[in-house]
Design a protein around this motif. Sequence first.
Motif, PDB file in Angstrom:
ATOM      1  N   ARG A 158       0.754  -1.284  -0.102  1.00  8.52           N
ATOM      2  CA  ARG A 158       0.033  -0.012  -0.282  1.00  8.52           C
ATOM      3  C   ARG A 158       0.778   1.033  -0.109  1.00  8.52           C
ATOM      4  N   ALA A 159       1.752   1.365   0.664  1.00 10.23           N
ATOM      5  CA  ALA A 159       2.792   2.531   0.600  1.00 10.23           C
ATOM      6  C   ALA A 159       3.414   2.670  -0.689  1.00 10.23           C
ATOM      7  N   HIS A 160       3.978   1.456  -1.038  1.00 14.15           N
ATOM      8  CA  HIS A 160       4.782   1.628  -2.377  1.00 14.15           C
ATOM      9  C   HIS A 160       3.767   2.071  -3.365  1.00 14.15           C
ATOM     10  N   THR A 161       2.425   1.361  -3.986  1.00 14.74           N
ATOM     11  CA  THR A 161       1.386   2.085  -4.511  1.00 14.74           C
ATOM     12  C   THR A 161       0.985   3.414  -4.446  1.00 14.74           C
ATOM     13  N   MET A 162       0.869   4.666  -3.060  1.00 13.65           N
ATOM     14  CA  MET A 162       0.404   5.294  -2.624  1.00 13.65           C
ATOM     15  C   MET A 162       1.588   6.318  -3.393  1.00 13.65           C
ATOM     16  N   ARG A 163       3.406   6.246  -3.104  1.00 11.95           N
ATOM     17  CA  ARG A 163       4.288   6.419  -3.827  1.00 11.95           C
ATOM     18  C   ARG A 163       3.935   6.721  -4.705  1.00 11.95           C
ATOM     19  N   LEU A 164       4.047   5.975  -6.095  1.00 12.47           N
ATOM     20  CA  LEU A 164       3.439   5.204  -6.885  1.00 12.47           C
ATOM     21  C   LEU A 164       2.180   6.746  -7.920  1.00 12.47           C
ATOM     22  N   LEU A 165       1.609   7.240  -7.247  1.00 18.21           N
ATOM     23  CA  LEU A 165       0.067   7.430  -7.233  1.00 18.21           C
ATOM     24  C   LEU A 165       0.972   9.849  -7.116  1.00 18.21           C
ATOM     25  N   ASP A 166       1.596   9.515  -5.993  1.00 15.72           N
ATOM     26  CA  ASP A 166       2.187  10.775  -5.964  1.00 15.72           C
ATOM     27  C   ASP A 166       3.082  11.267  -7.167  1.00 15.72           C
ATOM     28  N   ARG A 222       3.502   4.062 -16.628  1.00 16.72           N
ATOM     29  CA  ARG A 222       3.985   1.934 -16.948  1.00 16.72           C
ATOM     30  C   ARG A 222       4.449   1.619 -15.650  1.00 16.72           C
ATOM     31  N   SER A 223       4.675   1.503 -14.819  1.00 13.97           N
ATOM     32  CA  SER A 223       5.015   0.820 -13.570  1.00 13.97           C
ATOM     33  C   SER A 223       3.282   0.710 -12.951  1.00 13.97           C
ATOM     34  N   ILE A 224       2.230   1.681 -12.802  1.00 14.36           N
ATOM     35  CA  ILE A 224       1.116   1.663 -12.120  1.00 14.36           C
ATOM     36  C   ILE A 224       0.981   0.571 -12.987  1.00 14.36           C
ATOM     37  N   LEU A 225       0.465   0.327 -14.342  1.00 12.30           N
ATOM     38  CA  LEU A 225       0.043  -0.306 -15.435  1.00 12.30           C
ATOM     39  C   LEU A 225       0.644  -1.812 -14.950  1.00 12.30           C
ATOM     40  N   ALA A 242      -6.850   5.715  -7.783  1.00 14.97           N
ATOM     41  CA  ALA A 242      -5.956   5.564  -8.452  1.00 14.97           C
ATOM     42  C   ALA A 242      -7.120   6.046  -9.945  1.00 14.97           C
ATOM     43  N   PHE A 243      -8.043   5.230  -9.453  1.00 22.59           N
ATOM     44  CA  PHE A 243      -9.573   6.263 -10.431  1.00 22.59           C
ATOM     45  C   PHE A 243      -9.211   7.920 -11.411  1.00 22.59           C
ATOM     46  N   ASN A 244      -9.617   7.631  -9.514  1.00 20.49           N
ATOM     47  CA  ASN A 244      -9.972   9.327  -9.851  1.00 20.49           C
ATOM     48  C   ASN A 244      -8.797  10.166 -10.692  1.00 20.49           C
ATOM     49  N   ALA A 245      -7.605  10.131 -10.805  1.00 13.84           N
ATOM     50  CA  ALA A 245      -6.156  10.444 -10.484  1.00 13.84           C
ATOM     51  C   ALA A 245      -6.042  10.198 -11.931  1.00 13.84           C
ATOM     52  N   LEU A 246      -6.528   9.036 -12.577  1.00 15.02           N
ATOM     53  CA  LEU A 246      -6.462   7.990 -14.033  1.00 15.02           C
ATOM     54  C   LEU A 246      -7.231   9.371 -14.970  1.00 15.02           C
ATOM     55  N   VAL A 247      -8.455   9.922 -14.082  1.00 17.41           N
ATOM     56  CA  VAL A 247      -9.280  10.735 -14.956  1.00 17.41           C
ATOM     57  C   VAL A 247      -9.420  11.516 -15.192  1.00 17.41           C
TER      58      VAL A 247
END
Length: 761
Positions: A52-60, A75-78, A110-115
């Motif tokens: 979860r922490a690394h996921t938040m780091r990627l979104l930031d 690409r990393s998130i994909l 993540a979905f809101n950020a992607l939109v």
Amino acid sequence: MQVQGFRGWNVTELYSYTEGPEFQLNRKCFEEDFRLHVPNKKWTELDVSEQRAHTMRLLDALEVTAREKRLKVARSILYVAQGTFGDCTSETEVETWVRHNIFLLLEAGAFNALVELLNMEVENSAACSNAVRKPAISLADSTDLRVLLNIMYLMVDALREEGEGDSPEWKVMRQTFRSELGSPLYNSEPFAVMLFGMVTKFCSGHAPHFPMKKVLLLLWKTVLCTLGGFEELQELKSHKREKLGLPALPEDSIKVIRNMRAASPPASASDLIEQQQRRGRREHKALIKQDNLDAFNERDPYKADDSRDEEEENDEDNSLEGEPFPLEREEVMPQAVTNPSTDRLTFPKGLPWAPKVREKDIEIFLESSRSKFIGYTLGSDTDTVVGLPRPIHESIRTLKLKFFFYFYFLSIFIILFLLIGEEEVEQVAAETLYQGLLPSLPQYMIALLKILLAAAPTSKAKTDSINILADVLPEEMPTTVLQSMKLGVDVNRHKEIIVKAISAVLLLLLKHFKLNHVYQMEYMAQHLVFANCIPLILKFFNQNIMSYITAKNSISVLDYPYSVVHELPELTAESLEAGDNNRFCWRNLFSCINLLRILNKLTKWKHSRTMMLVVFKSAPILKRALKVKQAMMQLYVLKLLKVQTKYLGRQWRKSNMKTMSAIYQKVRHRLNDDWAYGNDLDARPWDFQAEECALRANIERFNSRRYDRAHRNPDFLPVDNCLQSVLGQRVDLPEDFQMNYDLWLEREVFSKPISWEELLQ
């Protein structure tokens, strides 16, 4: 927290074979960043808090302004959404980690950020102008959009259905996501409307680099996720009938179609003997292996069916009998039972559908009976039978036993009798989507049909046609025969997937809008008809339909996730030419059935559109489609043939008696329908235009009353009973009243006694 595999997970069609190298590129981008923050560990070895922490780091990191850095993070998130396949050893394990990782991404927002990123890329004027100026657009022009759309598709598809062993948290998040996806939270409109806007912008020529296949697939999955599929639609229909106090459905249509058999049982003993003799002759010819071309064609189940000149007046092709189509041999054979005592085959008695009767059918029957026996009519009265003969009484009783009330009639009645106040509109997902589509719905329908025309196998390349291959063509064109063959398969597969997505979206919207309000479906259907949808679908079927159903435009070893988990064998020209072992293509069969169902939706109870089928000579085209031995497809073809038989003339019916028998055996009957013997040879399309114009006027009144706040009909406005607002309104008095205001005060106010106690009470 790991989640078990889930049903319905199929993302092989999302990726083109040209995108194959990008799988390892996504992995490389992820692992470069992952090793910096979590050295000497794999993603699958981390606990949930670390993931979860690394996921938040990627979104930031996704919020950086530099395009190159943002693309690497995307690409990393994909790669995370693709299930971190580098740490997996099987396809099942990839599926499990896909669902687990998507839960983490969704939990992190993540979905809101992607939109937001997708909105930014759609409005990227520099990218659009560069694409317009380029003479040839390739896969590289849509890289940013493709990465975002891939992530969003994986998320929507994973959250569309429940999985085995889903945790309570996952179920709550899934339900929340589905409701938010269908609500106008993203850019003040439902997400599906945003995707429709991308389709329209692409067809207008302002953004030719948009990856249309991915947009359409995401649109299809979004509609499925927010509105529901066919099984959910059936449940909603049953629930709505129960809520309105209507009787339950006589049968489940899906179950009836699944149980229906494509091959008709023999009508008599002589027919059974003839079938057995034909089968014996075919087996004998197969054994002696004759080498001449005629014998080969007789044995070959996929021989060309383009003998169009003879079919129009000839019913000897045995398309409804003969060998079953090799889709599902057990399903398409007649459900015959062997009687041990007599050793004979017995076929089930009765027809598959319960007959239905509308109230209008009863009214028409009573009106004609009263006019014949009494000499006058009583309008819509369906109870008075005074003066009618006893057999007419029995006929009316039989009709009423089979009476079926369509719940969407209630919607029309509400409109007719709604005099004061506003209609209470339940804000379900279909209603919200219709409100979002309404301002530009004609443009959306035209755009979808343009792409469908460009993807149809019968369409010829034109210089002015839209380019739907922008997200499949590589930057460097192939230089070897093997590369050319692989690209050819990819292009054909690409077009097939586009046809599949568009046909599914149109059918789902028609069915859900009809369930929500019949005029919403009619509005969409009219604009499809105005955009030439009927001749377009007929053009689609005016091809060698067996070749289309049995097309082998797929390379299974290159499909995801097989291609990223297993070591790929060496591809050769011979293996590509041979194709897969599948003898049919479910994708193309699915598309054909959807298009036939759309055609049925557009023409049902519409005489003017039925006459369009006759004018465009659809009978021989549809009859060729009966060569496909699949129950559901044959059912919808026979429905379309049934509605136009009385316009085709006696000679056509005489020459196509096997087709007429199949219609009788497989299609639902209306007790007083004259489809098999009526003759309307003098009918012309313009004779029914008044009906279409009246429908259009009703639709416009419905849209104006419910959705047009600026020009609402004053008869439907609510009455304002608030004393303060009424007295606070400015009223312009006429000139003559202002000149005689003093006299009015003296006569109406001062000269009359006022009882203040009664007034205050």
